[in-house]
Write a protein that holds these residues in place. Sequence first.
Motif, mmCIF file in Angstrom:
data_model
loop_
_atom_site.group_PDB
_atom_site.id
_atom_site.type_symbol
_atom_site.label_atom_id
_atom_site.label_comp_id
_atom_site.label_asym_id
_atom_site.label_seq_id
_atom_site.Cartn_x
_atom_site.Cartn_y
_atom_site.Cartn_z
ATOM 1 N N HIS A 47 2.479 -12.578 -5.301
ATOM 2 C CA HIS A 47 3.391 -13.036 -6.350
ATOM 3 C C HIS A 47 3.862 -11.865 -7.210
ATOM 4 C CE1 HIS A 47 5.006 -15.575 -9.548
ATOM 5 N NE2 HIS A 47 4.265 -14.913 -10.420
ATOM 6 N N ARG A 48 2.961 -10.953 -7.534
ATOM 7 C CA ARG A 48 3.288 -9.843 -8.428
ATOM 8 C C ARG A 48 4.289 -8.878 -7.807
ATOM 9 N NH1 ARG A 48 -1.428 -6.546 -11.521
ATOM 10 N NH2 ARG A 48 -1.696 -8.692 -12.275
ATOM 11 N N PHE A 49 4.135 -8.604 -6.512
ATOM 12 C CA PHE A 49 4.986 -7.594 -5.877
ATOM 13 C C PHE A 49 6.191 -8.191 -5.165
ATOM 14 C CE2 PHE A 49 0.907 -5.505 -6.426
ATOM 15 C CZ PHE A 49 1.287 -4.257 -6.918
ATOM 16 N N SER A 50 6.269 -9.501 -5.116
ATOM 17 C CA SER A 50 7.431 -10.190 -4.530
ATOM 18 C C SER A 50 7.821 -9.591 -3.179
ATOM 19 C CB SER A 50 8.628 -10.114 -5.495
ATOM 20 O OG SER A 50 8.320 -10.727 -6.729
ATOM 21 N N VAL A 51 6.839 -9.511 -2.295
ATOM 22 C CA VAL A 51 7.093 -8.956 -0.958
ATOM 23 C C VAL A 51 7.790 -10.021 -0.123
ATOM 24 C CG1 VAL A 51 6.064 -7.852 1.045
ATOM 25 C CG2 VAL A 51 5.002 -7.582 -1.197
ATOM 26 N N ALA A 73 0.815 -1.216 0.000
ATOM 27 C CA ALA A 73 0.000 0.000 0.000
ATOM 28 C C ALA A 73 0.846 1.263 0.000
ATOM 29 C CB ALA A 73 -0.931 -0.006 1.208
ATOM 30 N N ALA A 74 2.063 1.175 0.520
ATOM 31 C CA ALA A 74 2.927 2.357 0.601
ATOM 32 C C ALA A 74 3.630 2.675 -0.714
ATOM 33 C CB ALA A 74 3.966 2.148 1.702
ATOM 34 N N ARG A 75 3.537 1.801 -1.696
ATOM 35 C CA ARG A 75 4.238 2.035 -2.961
ATOM 36 C C ARG A 75 3.523 3.113 -3.782
ATOM 37 N NH1 ARG A 75 6.614 -3.819 -4.975
ATOM 38 N NH2 ARG A 75 7.360 -4.481 -2.916
ATOM 39 N N PRO A 76 4.270 4.021 -4.397
ATOM 40 C CA PRO A 76 3.648 5.168 -5.082
ATOM 41 C C PRO A 76 2.835 4.804 -6.312
ATOM 42 C CG PRO A 76 6.031 5.113 -5.457
ATOM 43 C CD PRO A 76 5.747 4.088 -4.412
ATOM 44 N N ASP A 77 3.086 3.628 -6.905
ATOM 45 C CA ASP A 77 2.352 3.244 -8.116
ATOM 46 C C ASP A 77 1.118 2.413 -7.822
ATOM 47 O OD1 ASP A 77 3.952 1.148 -7.186
ATOM 48 O OD2 ASP A 77 4.048 0.199 -9.160
ATOM 49 N N ASP A 82 -2.865 3.167 -15.623
ATOM 50 C CA ASP A 82 -1.439 3.399 -15.396
ATOM 51 C C ASP A 82 -1.017 3.118 -13.954
ATOM 52 O OD1 ASP A 82 -3.026 5.524 -14.551
ATOM 53 O OD2 ASP A 82 -1.398 6.976 -14.736
ATOM 54 N N ARG A 83 -1.964 2.671 -13.102
ATOM 55 C CA ARG A 83 -1.660 2.370 -11.700
ATOM 56 C C ARG A 83 -1.970 0.903 -11.417
ATOM 57 N NH1 ARG A 83 -2.726 6.848 -8.418
ATOM 58 N NH2 ARG A 83 -1.847 5.659 -6.666
ATOM 59 N N GLU A 84 -1.231 0.329 -10.486
ATOM 60 C CA GLU A 84 -1.546 -1.016 -9.998
ATOM 61 C C GLU A 84 -2.633 -0.896 -8.924
ATOM 62 O OE1 GLU A 84 -0.593 -4.024 -10.769
ATOM 63 O OE2 GLU A 84 0.895 -3.528 -12.300
ATOM 64 N N SER A 86 -2.041 8.279 5.799
ATOM 65 C CA SER A 86 -1.627 9.606 6.283
ATOM 66 C C SER A 86 -0.224 9.973 5.809
ATOM 67 C CB SER A 86 -1.680 9.639 7.812
ATOM 68 O OG SER A 86 -0.627 8.871 8.390
ATOM 69 N N GLU A 87 0.565 8.954 5.474
ATOM 70 C CA GLU A 87 1.926 9.194 4.986
ATOM 71 C C GLU A 87 1.988 9.311 3.465
ATOM 72 O OE1 GLU A 87 3.887 5.840 6.660
ATOM 73 O OE2 GLU A 87 4.138 6.733 8.658
ATOM 74 N N GLY A 88 0.820 9.325 2.822
ATOM 75 C CA GLY A 88 0.788 9.556 1.383
ATOM 76 C C GLY A 88 0.379 8.383 0.542
ATOM 77 N N GLY A 89 0.173 7.216 1.143
ATOM 78 C CA GLY A 89 -0.257 6.059 0.383
ATOM 79 C C GLY A 89 -1.688 6.226 -0.101
ATOM 80 N N ASP A 90 -1.973 5.715 -1.288
ATOM 81 C CA ASP A 90 -3.319 5.819 -1.860
ATOM 82 C C ASP A 90 -4.122 4.598 -1.404
ATOM 83 O OD1 ASP A 90 -5.596 6.271 -3.316
ATOM 84 O OD2 ASP A 90 -4.568 6.681 -5.203
ATOM 85 N N VAL A 91 -4.705 4.712 -0.218
ATOM 86 C CA VAL A 91 -5.481 3.630 0.388
ATOM 87 C C VAL A 91 -6.951 4.028 0.342
ATOM 88 C CG1 VAL A 91 -5.914 2.283 2.478
ATOM 89 C CG2 VAL A 91 -3.578 2.981 1.903
ATOM 90 N N ARG A 92 -7.788 3.180 -0.245
ATOM 91 C CA ARG A 92 -9.190 3.516 -0.436
ATOM 92 C C ARG A 92 -10.098 2.442 0.160
ATOM 93 N NH1 ARG A 92 -9.398 5.828 -6.714
ATOM 94 N NH2 ARG A 92 -7.328 6.851 -6.674
ATOM 95 N N VAL A 93 -11.157 2.910 0.799
ATOM 96 C CA VAL A 93 -12.181 2.007 1.322
ATOM 97 C C VAL A 93 -13.203 1.748 0.216
ATOM 98 C CG1 VAL A 93 -14.049 1.728 2.991
ATOM 99 C CG2 VAL A 93 -11.889 2.778 3.691
ATOM 100 N N VAL A 94 -13.487 0.487 -0.038
ATOM 101 C CA VAL A 94 -14.503 0.107 -1.030
ATOM 102 C C VAL A 94 -15.527 -0.791 -0.347
ATOM 103 C CG1 VAL A 94 -12.956 0.324 -3.008
ATOM 104 C CG2 VAL A 94 -13.123 -1.871 -1.807
ATOM 105 N N TYR A 95 -16.658 -0.972 -0.990
ATOM 106 C CA TYR A 95 -17.732 -1.767 -0.415
ATOM 107 C C TYR A 95 -17.942 -3.087 -1.152
ATOM 108 C CZ TYR A 95 -18.547 2.521 2.081
ATOM 109 O OH TYR A 95 -18.378 3.623 2.885
ATOM 110 N N SER A 96 -17.160 -3.306 -2.189
ATOM 111 C CA SER A 96 -17.202 -4.547 -2.952
ATOM 112 C C SER A 96 -15.879 -4.689 -3.684
ATOM 113 C CB SER A 96 -18.358 -4.506 -3.964
ATOM 114 O OG SER A 96 -18.195 -5.511 -4.945
#
Length: 374
Positions: free
Chosen positions: A298-302, A79-83, A130-132, A107-117
């Motif tokens: 798998h995609r982000f290899s965390v 979630a903290a990644r800019p893309d 253009d975003r993951e 709060s630190e700038g991550g684009d975290v969104r609440v969704v309902y589905s």
Amino acid sequence: MKYIDEFQDPELARRLLDDIHATATRPWALMEVCGGQTHTIIRHGIDQLLPDNVELIHGPGCPVCVTPLEVIDKALEIAARPDVIFCSFGDMLRVPGTGRDLFRVRSEGGDVRVVYSPLDALKIARQNPDREVVFFGIGFETTAPPNAMTVYQARRHRIPNFSLLVSHVRVPPAIEAIMTSPSCRVQAFLAAGHVCSVMGMDEYPALAERFRVPIVVTGFEPLDLLEGIRRTVRQLERGEHTVDNAYPRAVRAGGNPAARAMLDDVFEVTDRAWRGIGTIPDSGWRLSARYRDFDAEHRFSVENIATREPAACRSGEVLQGLIKPHECEAFGTTCTPRTPLGATMVSSEGACAAYYLYRRLGVTPTKLEASPVA
């Protein structure tokens, strides 16, 4: 409203309670598997209205609570990644990871969104090619079908920038793990009706027979739970151990065939770690090879996630039914909904949250002081 009111009728509740009191002659310990059932029990004081020899043990039925810390920390890093646009249901945002939560990431700038589905997250992916876009897919068998459908749609409509961070768990292997634990004192289960509405009851008879425990599929309103408890106590007193459906208005023996077919297509069974409990074999799902490209892990290899649970938090013991929430020294003091140490205090289905919300802060009221069912 009339339909719901009928399942909270005080007179019918009293009749069921009278039957339970008349039937129970020996000490019995029943575990409700679902966190939603726990909240109904605590909110309406059902556990305090039962005979003294009938105990309800709160099980690991809160999907947010059993999501392992390592997965939470992986979610925080992604979630903290800019893309990345990271999407989640709201109850995950305050679940503490190692040192922070998703609110802090936002709060630190991550684009975290609440969704309902999860389909909302797929729509966001379409709108932001253009975003993951990552959806945090957690939960039991109840939330797995819509998440599976979303991945199916992403593949079908060729939306390559969508992925799912998966932490799905399955109830039957958890029951087996509970019953094989050396500290187990559970003698019967109230099975979660919404899980069985999806999966049916096929996996339960073998468990009931192997461990000689009644398993009664139960709903979520006060009368649902009292009827489930009544049927369970009757089986225990008779020495029976069968699977009984006390929630026929929602549960069919075979569950939901369409949902099960979708799960079989998109997911495959895997070992899964449960927070506070450990790894339970075959207790989870992961994306099958056909859909592996949509697996966020798998995609982000965390990799190389170093987790650290708060030493004072005893949520693992709460999830295993070994202690009640107020028996934890941190409960209501250093651990509150505003300053949670563990997910059981944050989640809307967490046992600690239920005890705090409904003021079970330590001393258990007498039966006469217990809150009414309705």
